[in-house]
Motif scaffolding. Structure first.
Motif, short mmCIF file in Angstrom:
data_model
loop_
_atom_site.label_atom_id
_atom_site.label_comp_id
_atom_site.label_asym_id
_atom_site.label_seq_id
_atom_site.Cartn_x
_atom_site.Cartn_y
_atom_site.Cartn_z
N ARG A 140 49.54 36.55 22.40
CA ARG A 140 48.60 36.79 23.49
C ARG A 140 49.27 37.64 24.54
NH1 ARG A 140 45.35 32.96 27.81
NH2 ARG A 140 47.41 32.80 28.77
N LEU A 141 48.70 38.80 24.77
CA LEU A 141 49.19 39.70 25.80
C LEU A 141 48.45 39.43 27.11
CD1 LEU A 141 49.35 43.08 23.84
CD2 LEU A 141 51.02 41.21 23.92
N SER A 142 49.17 39.60 28.20
CA SER A 142 48.59 39.48 29.53
C SER A 142 48.79 40.78 30.29
CB SER A 142 49.24 38.34 30.31
OG SER A 142 49.04 37.10 29.67
N CYS A 143 47.86 41.08 31.16
CA CYS A 143 47.95 42.25 32.04
C CYS A 143 47.57 41.78 33.43
CB CYS A 143 47.02 43.35 31.56
SG CYS A 143 46.83 44.73 32.71
N VAL A 144 48.54 41.76 34.32
CA VAL A 144 48.32 41.33 35.69
C VAL A 144 48.21 42.55 36.60
CG1 VAL A 144 49.20 39.98 37.61
CG2 VAL A 144 49.56 39.18 35.27
N ALA A 145 47.12 42.60 37.35
CA ALA A 145 46.91 43.70 38.29
C ALA A 145 47.35 43.28 39.68
CB ALA A 145 45.45 44.09 38.31
N SER A 146 47.87 44.23 40.42
CA SER A 146 48.22 44.00 41.83
C SER A 146 47.84 45.22 42.64
CB SER A 146 49.71 43.70 41.97
OG SER A 146 50.48 44.80 41.52
N GLY A 147 47.64 45.01 43.92
CA GLY A 147 47.28 46.12 44.80
C GLY A 147 45.80 46.45 44.83
N TYR A 148 45.00 45.78 44.00
CA TYR A 148 43.56 45.95 43.99
C TYR A 148 42.97 44.78 43.22
CZ TYR A 148 43.25 47.37 39.07
OH TYR A 148 43.28 47.40 37.70
N SER A 149 41.66 44.61 43.33
CA SER A 149 40.97 43.55 42.61
C SER A 149 40.29 44.13 41.38
CB SER A 149 39.91 42.91 43.51
OG SER A 149 39.13 42.00 42.77
N ILE A 150 40.48 43.47 40.24
CA ILE A 150 39.90 43.97 38.99
C ILE A 150 38.42 43.63 38.87
CG2 ILE A 150 42.12 43.78 37.81
CD1 ILE A 150 40.88 41.40 36.24
N ASN A 151 37.88 42.87 39.83
CA ASN A 151 36.52 42.32 39.72
C ASN A 151 35.47 43.35 39.33
OD1 ASN A 151 37.86 40.12 40.67
ND2 ASN A 151 36.39 39.64 42.28
N THR A 152 35.58 44.57 39.85
CA THR A 152 34.54 45.56 39.62
C THR A 152 34.96 46.65 38.62
OG1 THR A 152 35.31 46.85 41.51
CG2 THR A 152 33.58 45.22 41.92
N TYR A 153 36.06 46.41 37.92
CA TYR A 153 36.57 47.43 37.02
C TYR A 153 36.45 47.05 35.56
CZ TYR A 153 38.73 49.92 40.91
OH TYR A 153 38.95 50.64 42.06
N ILE A 154 36.04 48.02 34.74
CA ILE A 154 36.21 47.90 33.30
C ILE A 154 37.72 47.89 33.03
CG2 ILE A 154 36.03 49.16 31.13
CD1 ILE A 154 33.29 50.16 32.10
N MET A 155 38.16 47.00 32.17
CA MET A 155 39.56 46.92 31.80
C MET A 155 39.67 47.15 30.29
SD MET A 155 41.04 46.28 34.69
CE MET A 155 42.71 45.83 34.20
N ALA A 156 40.75 47.80 29.89
CA ALA A 156 40.89 48.17 28.48
C ALA A 156 42.31 47.98 27.99
CB ALA A 156 40.45 49.62 28.27
N TRP A 157 42.42 47.86 26.68
CA TRP A 157 43.72 47.84 26.01
C TRP A 157 43.78 49.01 25.03
CZ3 TRP A 157 47.76 44.66 27.10
CH2 TRP A 157 47.50 43.50 27.83
#
Length: 124
Positions: free
Chosen positions: A19-36
């Motif tokens: 299981r891979l994790s991707c932690v975001a900082s400096g902004y909120s991912i709430n409104t973003y499409i996220m991809a791998w």
């Protein structure tokens, strides 16, 4: 400053899981499409999966459909990639991506924010 940090990669035998994790900082991912995406040695970066911001709808590359699952936990500003039934051909550096703008979610050029990547190696 917006940043993405992936973790969870490693060496696993064929048939195993990670299981891979991707932690975001400096902004909120709430409104973003996220991809791998992933990039194997000597090959171009390829789309793996994406998840929408609101409904959490996901899309997958045919090569991983039924084996990989993308999910998000907005409260933790984190996106996950559960990888099951791993194959040697899944060996690659896996990248998390954000700040997408365009109409082709599978196109890496349309993502403006990337993590540093995490290595996944699957032995046969």
């Amino acid at each position: 400053q917006a940043q993405l940090v992936e973790s969870g990669g490693g060496l696993v035998q064929a048939g195993g899981s990670l299981r891979l994790s991707c932690v975001a900082s400096g902004y909120s991912i709430n409104t973003y499409i996220m991809a791998w995406f992933r990039q194997a040695s000597g090959k171009e970066r390829e789309f793996i999966a994406r998840i929408t911001a609101n409904s959490g709808t996901s899309k997958y590359a045919d090569s991983v459909k039924g084996r990989f699952t993308v999910s998000r936990e907005n409260a933790r500003n984190t996106v996950y990639l559960q990888m099951n039934s791993l194959k040697p051909e899944d060996t690659a550096v896996y990248y998390c991506a954000s700040h997408y703008a365009g109409a082709r979610y599978f196109d890496s050029a349309l993502y403006r924010l990337w993590g540093q990547g995490t290595q996944v190696t699957v032995s046969s």
